[in-house]
Design an enzyme around this catalytic site. Structure first.
Site, PDB file in Angstrom:
ATOM      1  N   ARG A 107       1.332 -11.256  10.218  1.00  9.24           N
ATOM      2  CA  ARG A 107       1.994 -10.724  10.748  1.00  9.24           C
ATOM      3  C   ARG A 107       3.317 -11.819  10.638  1.00  9.24           C
ATOM      4  O   ARG A 107       4.686 -11.115  10.566  1.00  9.24           O
ATOM      5  CB  ARG A 107       2.512 -10.114  12.061  1.00  9.24           C
ATOM      6  CG  ARG A 107       1.472  -8.947  12.623  1.00  9.24           C
ATOM      7  CD  ARG A 107       2.000  -7.205  11.885  1.00  9.24           C
ATOM      8  NE  ARG A 107      -0.168  -8.197  10.899  1.00  9.24           N
ATOM      9  CZ  ARG A 107       0.012  -7.600  10.194  1.00  9.24           C
ATOM     10  NH1 ARG A 107       1.669  -6.268  10.361  1.00  9.24           N
ATOM     11  NH2 ARG A 107      -0.708  -7.444   8.935  1.00  9.24           N
ATOM     12  N   ASP A 127      -3.492   7.313   3.777  1.00  7.54           N
ATOM     13  CA  ASP A 127      -2.704   6.253   4.531  1.00  7.54           C
ATOM     14  C   ASP A 127      -3.718   5.544   5.100  1.00  7.54           C
ATOM     15  O   ASP A 127      -4.121   6.724   5.969  1.00  7.54           O
ATOM     16  CB  ASP A 127      -1.469   6.091   4.588  1.00  7.54           C
ATOM     17  CG  ASP A 127      -0.940   5.027   4.796  1.00  7.54           C
ATOM     18  OD1 ASP A 127      -0.780   4.328   3.886  1.00  7.54           O
ATOM     19  OD2 ASP A 127       0.083   5.196   5.424  1.00  7.54           O
ATOM     20  N   GLU A 128      -3.580   4.626   5.208  1.00  8.66           N
ATOM     21  CA  GLU A 128      -4.515   3.686   6.399  1.00  8.66           C
ATOM     22  C   GLU A 128      -6.210   4.468   6.204  1.00  8.66           C
ATOM     23  O   GLU A 128      -6.675   4.727   7.930  1.00  8.66           O
ATOM     24  CB  GLU A 128      -3.885   3.694   7.619  1.00  8.66           C
ATOM     25  CG  GLU A 128      -2.288   3.290   7.687  1.00  8.66           C
ATOM     26  CD  GLU A 128      -2.133   1.744   7.714  1.00  8.66           C
ATOM     27  OE1 GLU A 128      -3.351   1.528   7.370  1.00  8.66           O
ATOM     28  OE2 GLU A 128      -1.079   1.172   7.934  1.00  8.66           O
ATOM     29  N   GLN A 161      -8.212  -4.570   8.922  1.00 14.53           N
ATOM     30  CA  GLN A 161      -7.243  -4.978   8.845  1.00 14.53           C
ATOM     31  C   GLN A 161      -7.686  -3.653  10.254  1.00 14.53           C
ATOM     32  O   GLN A 161      -6.855  -2.168  10.623  1.00 14.53           O
ATOM     33  CB  GLN A 161      -6.065  -3.854   9.027  1.00 14.53           C
ATOM     34  CG  GLN A 161      -5.622  -5.740   7.671  1.00 14.53           C
ATOM     35  CD  GLN A 161      -4.153  -5.108   7.820  1.00 14.53           C
ATOM     36  OE1 GLN A 161      -2.589  -5.039   8.379  1.00 14.53           O
ATOM     37  NE2 GLN A 161      -3.755  -5.086   5.762  1.00 14.53           N
ATOM     38  N   LYS A 203       1.056  -1.187  -0.234  1.00  9.07           N
ATOM     39  CA  LYS A 203      -0.112   0.227  -0.058  1.00  9.07           C
ATOM     40  C   LYS A 203       1.065   1.589  -0.106  1.00  9.07           C
ATOM     41  O   LYS A 203       0.496   2.384  -0.408  1.00  9.07           O
ATOM     42  CB  LYS A 203      -0.829  -0.146   1.097  1.00  9.07           C
ATOM     43  CG  LYS A 203      -0.793   0.239   2.506  1.00  9.07           C
ATOM     44  CD  LYS A 203      -0.881  -0.044   3.495  1.00  9.07           C
ATOM     45  CE  LYS A 203      -0.415   0.548   4.694  1.00  9.07           C
ATOM     46  NZ  LYS A 203      -0.294   1.645   4.959  1.00  9.07           N
ATOM     47  N   THR A 204       1.760   1.132   0.965  1.00 13.13           N
ATOM     48  CA  THR A 204       2.767   2.208   0.995  1.00 13.13           C
ATOM     49  C   THR A 204       4.001   2.513  -0.519  1.00 13.13           C
ATOM     50  O   THR A 204       3.327   3.698  -1.295  1.00 13.13           O
ATOM     51  CB  THR A 204       3.492   1.835   1.744  1.00 13.13           C
ATOM     52  OG1 THR A 204       3.207   1.996   3.689  1.00 13.13           O
ATOM     53  CG2 THR A 204       5.116   3.138   1.728  1.00 13.13           C
TER      54      THR A 204
END
Length: 679
Positions: free
Chosen positions: A596, A222-223, A253, A32-33
């Site tokens: 993770r 973002d997020e 998430q 995503k970044t």
């Protein structure tokens, strides 16, 4: 552009075709970044002015990393002027337009402790002491008010959600809140929430809103799944002219509802922004397919979501493992043995993490690790800028910057012998009526006896930093330390040397800043300096395994991940289960924990969690049996059922002549844990 060759087809589609209202659903580990940074670089290559691009993030670290990547991709000499956290962007604009909403442009930013001290004063001033009338603590009132502002819900509704027992005191709470708001305004100060609420208020002026809506031709967020209603409203106003909004996030998430994050912002994106385009990033670059298959199966049980199926580029043939132990001590022993085996085999400690739903779940494991000399980092210590001695030094600087900062005055004066709350209020009253350079004699005129000695101690520090012209910030900090504060630390704390080293670290941090007001805001808003950044950790420079709550592990990754205490009432958390849509958020939290892991995932739970803490489990609840999330898992996704049943040997009790014998039976998908209950 050549840089587009670095992207997969899904990423490239979002980068090139991201005009208009766009939602990029970025699955865990899908880059995503990369989409935000490459989209920005692409816009710059098309001739878009950096001033016309707004990037909003949730951490300073994310903003810095994006800016650095964009700089490398484009060869820009300077960073983007409007790339930062929601709070940083709000602060930057409010510094220029604060007067529009009744503030001076040199307003102070209160951190949480400063705000808490103001609430304490307001409760004392507005609520009479009564033994038969209990009032919520300042911390509770602050959290209720913060949630109210970020959720944009009425106080009455928030009390029903966060503090039902305080509903009868709503009018008293409102009176305290009014006092708190008045004191901040009088002292020309804003707290964290004010930065956003005042920013939104500023954008309600059509000329201001239109100015920035026109300026920000492209907005990237973002997020987005972590935004609250207040932040979403700010984004809508800023994108109201060009309608070029690229929101990147993952509804799977969304795990911060306790902070007022609203998953509806991302689930309702197509309704909020008509004609929105949806992009999906489903190629994971972090985890093995065996781990992703488990993650996909877990999140598939949620009803409110955008459906995604994560796939990966590599397989390990190592299925996630499951272990049931007798009690928390046995579970801790199992985890320790696994960790030690991996360390003995040469695995780096920093590639191993143990995750848990609540901090109370780690106690037994911590004891086991300490017993065997295994060092670990525990995520959740006191952050660097929240340490008492750092906050003391910053308070002196805040007064120098803004003489009206009452919270800073209270902090530096109340630590002096003889000066109590009454004396502080007298001094504050006098300070409001004088200039900064004329405060030396105030204390001697108002205070008496021992309090004058305390005032003299304060003046030792103040007189070293107050003369004009203003010295470099690092030099100011050094003068505070040498003018008496260092002596105070020696007299008050046994670890004074470590505290002095922290202050020297602060001096080093300040060397990169030349504006006191901006430095103080940066420090107050910073979320990156944790205990690990302190000098003692730097000196040791030793790799450690990580113990962390799942919430604090979000955004991180390790080769080997353990998720412990997967027991009923522990994970999902029993309290969260009682909240509206709490179960689905708990399942998203489990999904975050699973994703993770890069190569190895081990799940475990103690069959008798009541052994811990005198028969009580995590959060003070009695828990027993496996988590319902484990019961939802297809047995084929974990290590073979026989290895699972073999672990039940840990339940043998020779004293009672009890022995569990595994049976060769064919397990149906999702049923094997129910078979354990038959025992």
């Amino acid at each position: 552009m050549d840089i587009l060759n670095d992207l997969n087809e899904q990423q490239k589609d979002a980068v090139v075709n991201g005009d208009g209202s766009c939602l990029v659903l970025a699955g865990a580990g899908s880059g995503k970044t990369r989409v935000i940074t490459y989209r920005t670089a692409y816009l710059l290559s098309q001739g878009i002015n950096p001033e016309n691009i707004l990037i909003m993030t949730f951490t300073n670290k994310a903003a810095r990393e994006m800016a650095e990547r964009i700089q490398k991709l484009t060869g820009m000499d300077k960073y983007l002027p409007y790339a930062g956290t929601f709070h940083h962007i709000a602060y930057k604009i409010l510094k220029k337009y604060a007067e529009v909403i009744g503030y001076k442009n040199n307003f102070s930013v209160l951190d949480q402790e400063d705000g808490l001290s103001l609430f304490k004063i307001c409760i004392k001033e507005n609520i009479p002491t009564s033994e038969d009338k209990k009032f919520p603590s300042p911390r509770v009132v602050r959290e209720i008010w913060s949630y109210t502002r970020n959720s944009l819900l009425p106080l009455e509704e928030v009390l029903e959600i966060k503090g039902e027992r305080w509903i009868p005191l709503q009018s008293d709470i409102e009176r305290v809140i009014r006092g708190y708001e008045n004191k901040k305004k009088e002292s020309n100060s804003m707290d964290f929430d004010d930065l956003l609420t005042n920013f939104l208020q500023l954008l309600c002026y059509d000329d201001v809103r239109l100015k920035f809506a026109k300026q920000f031709q492209y907005i990237l967020v973002d997020e987005y799944q972590d935004t609250n209603r207040l932040q979403a409203k700010i984004v809508k106003k800023l994108s109201s002219y060009h309608n070029n909004i690229l929101a990147v996030g993952d509804d799977a998430q969304s795990i911060y509802s306790f902070r007022a994050a609203d998953i509806q912002n991302i689930l309702g994106f197509e309704k909020d922004f008509s004609g929105a385009k949806i992009f999906k990033l489903e190629t994971n670059y972090r985890s093995s397919q065996e781990i992703l298959s488990l993650a996909n199966a877990v999140i598939d049980n949620n009803h409110r979501q955008y459906k995604k199926q994560l796939k990966t580029i590599f397989h390990t043939d190592i299925k996630p493992e499951f272990k049931v132990a007798l009690d928390p001590k046995a579970e801790a022993k199992f985890i320790f043995d696994k960790i030690k085996a991996r360390l003995d085999a040469g695995k780096s400690p920093k590639e191993i993490a143990v995750l848990f739903r609540a901090a109370t779940h780690s106690q037994s494991l911590e004891v086991e690790l300490v017993r065997h000399g295994i060092e670990y980092d525990y995520r959740g210590g006191v952050r660097f800028f929240e340490r008492a001695h750092i906050k003391d030094v910053l308070s002196y600087l805040k007064i120098l910057n803004n003489i009206s900062d009452e919270a800073a005055w209270r902090r530096v004066l109340l630590k002096e012998d003889g000066i109590g709350p009454v004396g502080v209020e007298k001094i504050l009253l006098a300070i409001r009526q004088i200039e900064k350079n004329n405060i030396q004699e105030i204390g001697f005129q108002i205070l008496s006896g021992k309090a004058q000695i305390g005032w003299q101690n304060f003046l030792r520090v103040w007189s070293s930093i107050s003369p004009e012209p203003i010295l470099p910030i690092a030099e100011l900090i050094k003068k505070i330390l040498n003018a008496g504060y260092g002596e105070y630390l020696e007299n008050e704390y046994i670890d004074s040397r470590d505290r002095v080293e922290d202050i020297k670290q602060l001096m080093s941090f300040a060397e990169n800043s030349d504006n006191l007001s901006d430095f103080l805001a940066e420090v107050t808003l910073s979320e990156n300096y944790r205990t690990a950044n302190a000098p003692d950790a730097n000196r040791q420079n030793k790799e450690r395994i990580v113990l962390s709550t799942v919430h604090q592990a979000k955004g991180l990754e390790w080769e080997t991940v353990f998720i412990i205490n997967m027991s009923a009432g522990g994970f999902p958390n029993e309290r969260a289960m009682r909240e509206v849509e709490g179960l689905e958020e708990e399942r998203r939290l489990f999904y975050v924990a699973i994703t993770r892991a890069k190569k190895e995932l081990i799940l475990s739970y103690p069959a008798d969690s009541g052994f811990a803490q005198g028969g009580r489990g995590g959060w003070g609840e009695t828990v027993s049996g496996p988590s319902m999330f484990l019961e939802e898992i297809d047995a084929d996704l974990l290590s073979t059922p026989p290895s699972f049943l073999a672990s039940l040997a840990d339940l043998d009790d020779a004293n009672e002549d009890i022995h569990y014998i595994s049976e060769n039976r064919k397990f149906k998908p999702g049923s094997f844990l129910r078979e354990v209950e038959d025992l």
